[in-house]
Enzyme design. Structure first.
Site, short mmCIF file in Angstrom:
data_model
loop_
_atom_site.label_atom_id
_atom_site.label_comp_id
_atom_site.label_asym_id
_atom_site.label_seq_id
_atom_site.Cartn_x
_atom_site.Cartn_y
_atom_site.Cartn_z
CE LYS A 186 -4.03 -1.96 -0.12
NZ LYS A 186 -3.59 -3.33 -0.38
C1 LIG Z 1 -9.61 -2.17 -1.62
C2 LIG Z 1 -9.04 -3.00 -0.52
N1 LIG Z 1 -9.74 -3.18 0.60
C3 LIG Z 1 -9.26 -3.91 1.63
C4 LIG Z 1 -8.01 -4.50 1.55
C5 LIG Z 1 -7.54 -5.34 2.69
O1 LIG Z 1 -6.37 -4.87 3.27
P1 LIG Z 1 -5.38 -5.87 4.04
O2 LIG Z 1 -4.55 -6.57 3.03
O3 LIG Z 1 -4.58 -4.96 4.90
O4 LIG Z 1 -6.23 -6.78 4.85
C6 LIG Z 1 -7.25 -4.35 0.40
C7 LIG Z 1 -5.93 -5.00 0.27
O5 LIG Z 1 -5.41 -5.20 -0.81
C8 LIG Z 1 -7.78 -3.58 -0.68
O6 LIG Z 1 -7.10 -3.42 -1.81
#
Ligand SMILES: Cc1ncc(COP(=O)(O)O)c(C=O)c1O
Length: 397
Positions: A186
């Site tokens: 991210k």
């Molecule tokens: C749009 C979106 N929402 C939620 C998430 C979930 O994040 P995490 O990987 O920290 O659980 C991601 C992760 O790629 C994402 O791209």
């Protein structure tokens, strides 16, 4: 993606603070922690940067979404409207609460189509969850009006859009709640981590308790705390939060470099007849982590992806056939492949997806390419990339 591209001494210094005290947990151990409260410090800084009253850090973006929904009182049988182009975390976080994901079309913003949202509202709908994919946003004015009209919550998934803005406000700060991910790919990263922001005091208090087994966090004796509600363990560790503090300080620099690199490439692609760009709602500014564009047909788009790969231009995503991000690839969900029992209501809703017409979204997604923007590129590398992209794309038009 950027966060890990610029990992350096600042992150090491923050992590060493934690290692030297030896207190890796965010709560308790006052006497031993050398006054280091990294999670608290990151929460204060992030809330300020996001112009929100409250921030709650958690262990991931997925747990941020679950915690946000739970904090706002969403539970079994409640319907949450979400888009067909997103990450699997969207439906995972809803299903975890026994709530029902209702998937609807996207439009050329690559996010929720407000008309599709309005058409999907039932007496069970409690929340609309736009997902600001690939650095840009949904039409938040339209979604806010719909939510006000039907008395629904607006929960922004801004996991992929940290730093983007809408009408001058940070993405994530516009709805009732906003969620972020700090996973390894991210805009800024803690390794793993997530955040919820809100201006709602009650949701904030609920989130604080929910992510830590329902602890009330009153007083300094953790063992003696009361538990007003049941919760889970979605806590972030001090080590992860420490990395986040250093990364947050680099956010504005990251955004500026992304914008510069994005602009160089976009100007070159704008000269190609037949290329058009994702719509950014009026008053919106992307975070420039991706440049997303459309070609005239599915066949041309597939051929362009092949040509870009042949020319060694890395990180161009064709989401239409990518398992993780578009409904086309979510066979496990559509076929009810759950390790545990699902409720009848959830099963009925998920089964329906096999026969629902998402041709409107297909027509957009089959022509979409998203090109990742890195910050480590030199000017020459960006220009070289832009020219190679132009050549590869023109060869298929
Ligand atoms: C749009 C979106 N929402 C939620 C998430 C979930 O994040 P995490 O990987 O920290 O659980 C991601 C992760 O790629 C994402 O791209």
């Amino acid at each position: 993606m950027p966060g890990f591209e610029i990992f350096g001494d600042e992150e090491r210094k923050q992590v060493n603070d934690v290692l030297e005290s030896g207190i890796l947990m965010r709560y308790g151990f006052e006497g031993l922690r050398n006054n280091h409260w990294k999670a608290k410090e990151f929460e204060i800084a992030f809330a300020k940067r996001m112009q929100s009253n409250h921030c709650q850090l958690v262990s991931s973006g997925t747990s941020a979404l679950t915690t946000a929904l739970a904090s706002a009182g969403i539970g079994a049988g409640d319907e949450v409207i979400m888009p067909v182009f997103t990450f699997v975390a969207s439906f995972e976080s809803i299903l975890m609460l026994g709530a029902i994901p209702v998937l609807v079309d996207i439009d050329d913003t690559l996010t929720l189509d407000p008309n599709a949202v309005e058409a999907a509202i039932t007496s069970k709908t409690k929340c609309v969850m736009p997902v600001h994919m690939c650095g840009s946003m949904a039409d938040l004015n339209a979604l806010q009006s719909i939510c006000e009209k039907h008395n629904l919550l607006l929960l922004e998934d801004a996991c992929q859009a940290l730093g983007g803005t809408y009408q001058g406000k940070p993405l994530g700060s516009i709805g009732d709640l906003g969620c972020f991910s700090f996973d390894f790919v991210k805009t800024i990263t803690c390794g793993e981590g997530g955040a919820i922001i809100t201006n709602n005091d009650k949701f904030s208090k609920n989130a604080d308790q929910y992510q830590d087994h329902g602890h009330d966090h009153i007083g300094s004796d953790r063992g003696a705390e009361t538990h007003p509600n049941m919760g889970y363990n979605f806590r972030i560790s001090e080590l992860h939060a420490a990395v986040g503090i250093a990364q947050l300080e680099k956010l504005d620099e990251i955004l500026a470099i992304q914008k510069r690199n994005y602009t160089i490439i976009r100007k070159v692609l704008e000269t190609i007849k037949g290329v058009s760009f994702r719509k950014v709602p009026e008053g919106g500014e992307e975070n420039y982590s991706f440049l997303s564009f459309f070609l005239p047909t599915e066949e041309m788009t597939k051929n362009a992806i092949a040509m870009l790969s042949e020319a060694n231009v890395e990180a161009n995503f064709y989401w239409y056939t990518n398992n993780w991000h578009y409904i086309n690839g979510w066979e496990h969900m559509k076929n009810l492949k759950s390790l545990g029992l699902l409720t009848d209501e959830v099963k009925t809703q998920l089964k329906k997806l096999n026969d629902t017409d998402f041709s409107k979204s297909d027509a957009v997604m089959c022509r979409t390419i998203s090109s990742l923007i890195k910050i480590g590129w030199t000017d020459t590398q960006v220009e070289d990339r832009a020219n190679k992209m132009k050549k590869a794309i023109e060869s298929v038009l």
